[in-house]
Design a protein around this motif. Structure first.
Motif, PDB file in Angstrom:
ATOM      1  N   PRO A 246       0.675  -1.291  -0.098  1.00  0.00           N
ATOM      2  CA  PRO A 246      -0.025   0.118  -0.033  1.00  0.00           C
ATOM      3  C   PRO A 246       0.930   1.299  -0.101  1.00  0.00           C
ATOM      4  N   MET A 249       2.381   1.773  -3.287  1.00  0.00           N
ATOM      5  CA  MET A 249       1.192   2.272  -4.317  1.00  0.00           C
ATOM      6  C   MET A 249       0.781   3.879  -4.296  1.00  0.00           C
ATOM      7  N   LYS A 250       0.920   4.097  -2.883  1.00  0.00           N
ATOM      8  CA  LYS A 250       0.813   5.405  -2.571  1.00  0.00           C
ATOM      9  C   LYS A 250       1.941   6.512  -3.070  1.00  0.00           C
ATOM     10  N   ARG A 282      -6.054  -1.226   2.825  1.00  0.00           N
ATOM     11  CA  ARG A 282      -5.150  -0.366   3.520  1.00  0.00           C
ATOM     12  C   ARG A 282      -4.531   0.748   2.691  1.00  0.00           C
ATOM     13  N   PHE A 283      -4.586   0.691   1.537  1.00  0.00           N
ATOM     14  CA  PHE A 283      -4.197   1.820   0.399  1.00  0.00           C
ATOM     15  C   PHE A 283      -4.958   2.641   0.458  1.00  0.00           C
ATOM     16  N   TYR A 284      -6.397   2.615   0.547  1.00  0.00           N
ATOM     17  CA  TYR A 284      -7.434   3.562   0.627  1.00  0.00           C
ATOM     18  C   TYR A 284      -7.458   4.165   2.032  1.00  0.00           C
TER      19      TYR A 284
END
Length: 352
Positions: A246, A249-250, A282-284
């Motif tokens: 995550p 990705m962020k 978790r990413f969101y």
């Protein structure tokens, strides 16, 4: 300058292996002891965690480079190009060509060279090579193609991910149910519009994480201890993925200058449904947002985990409209991400 995917193709083997086909397997613990419960319980628990109901195995006479060749043909046709104009063939795999029943890896010549030969590309300046980068191999191949094109070393690349994991599994290890076979291929070229790759992230974690995936002996102590099979520390991989993917990705999204609400689809390596869902959640959460409905197309339920082939195959299915209730349109922002042996993590933001 940006690069974009101008052609995509995949090869999905026709041989379907259902969860029920594992009903008579003798599953053992890593110390060789028997499980304390029947296979039906093992299989139901497995499905609940991974989401896998069936997987595909390659036909007995085909190898990984054969599957790659079939996928490459489709990608070349999709891009409508002359294969003689390809500057690089980048082939991501993990175990080379493995004959059915042999479990010996064959990587001489390289699988990329074998695909070039099968495609009958005469141009010697078409450079063919393999990369070993675990499950994130296809994404890493795209990033390498990006570097070649932006540097002026290439104008057009063929990037392939192909694997026959069914031939390197220990049938006494319940994790063997995860793995499958398949291939995905893509043509990568410079973009003359606003579409294409916008940003990327890539890394290797090789301290405590280096041996989370490894080659080890069978759980059956009666088998030759020198014959090795793919093994993994599943819990450690799960925790690693949730702690690193995550954030990667962020970081990738931040580099693109876009916001979380701009992302229309996330194409993540099809490793484990519960793990992928947790990663996306978790990413969101890092953005203080809830996960949008239908943001994450999935193919794992029917195709299993084919390692380097999962992401390009997922894209091909999505482009062709073969994933129920999922579609992409021109201009959509896509986030690609993967995690695997190394431990390697990578991602890129792409405007379709």
């Amino acid at each position: 300058m940006k690069i974009k995917i101008t052609g995509i193709g995949s090869y999905i083997p026709e041989k379907r292996i259902s969860n029920a086909d594992f009903g008579n397997h003798v599953f053992l613990n890593d110390d060789g002891s028997a499980f304390g419960y029947p296979n039906e319980v093992v299989i139901n628990k497995f499905k609940g965690i991974t989401g896998i109901e069936q997987r595909r195995y390659a036909e007995d006479h085909l190898s990984s480079s054969d599957l790659a060749y079939f996928a490459a043909q489709k990608a070349i046709a999709s891009a409508a190009i002359d294969p003689e104009t390809i500057d690089y063939i980048i082939f991501a795999h993990n175990f080379g060509d493995v004959k059915k029943g042999a479990i010996q890896s064959d990587m001489l010549p390289s699988l990329a060279t074998r695909v070039k030969h099968k495609l009958q590309i005469k141009n010697p300046k078409c450079v063919a090579y393999d990369i070993l980068f675990g499950c994130p191999g296809w994404i890493e191949g795209v990033l390498q193609a990006n570097a070649f094109i932006k540097s002026g070393m290439a104008k057009r690349c063929l990037v392939i991910g192909s694997e026959t994991l069914s031939r390197v599994v220990d049938e006494h290890d319940r994790d063997s149910m995860i793995y499958s076979d398949g291939a995905g291929a893509s043509i990568i070229e410079a973009s003359d519009d606003d579409s294409g790759l916008l940003s990327y992230e890539s890394g290797t974690y090789a301290m405590d994480e280096a041996n989370y995936l490894f080659f080890g002996k069978s759980y059956n102590p009666d088998l030759d201890p020198d014959t090795r099979y793919i093994k993994m520390h599943g819990r450690k991989i799960y925790e690693f993925a949730l702690n690193t993917v995550p954030a990667a990705m962020k970081s990738c999204l931040d580099k693109s200058g876009l916001g979380i609400d701009d992302v229309k689809k996330i194409l993540i390596h099809q490793a484990n449904e519960k793990m992928d869902e947790a990663i996306i959640h978790r990413f969101y959460k890092l953005h203080g947002k809830s996960v949008p409905q239908d943001i994450m197309p999935m193919s794992i339920h029917e195709l299993g985990n084919s390692s380097v082939a999962t992401v390009p195959t997922l894209l091909d299915l999505l482009v062709r409209g073969e994933i129920k209730d999922q579609k992409i349109v021109k201009g959509d922002i896509l986030l690609f991400a993967s995690v695997g042996a190394g431990m390697n993590v990578n991602a890129f933001i792409y405007r379709y």
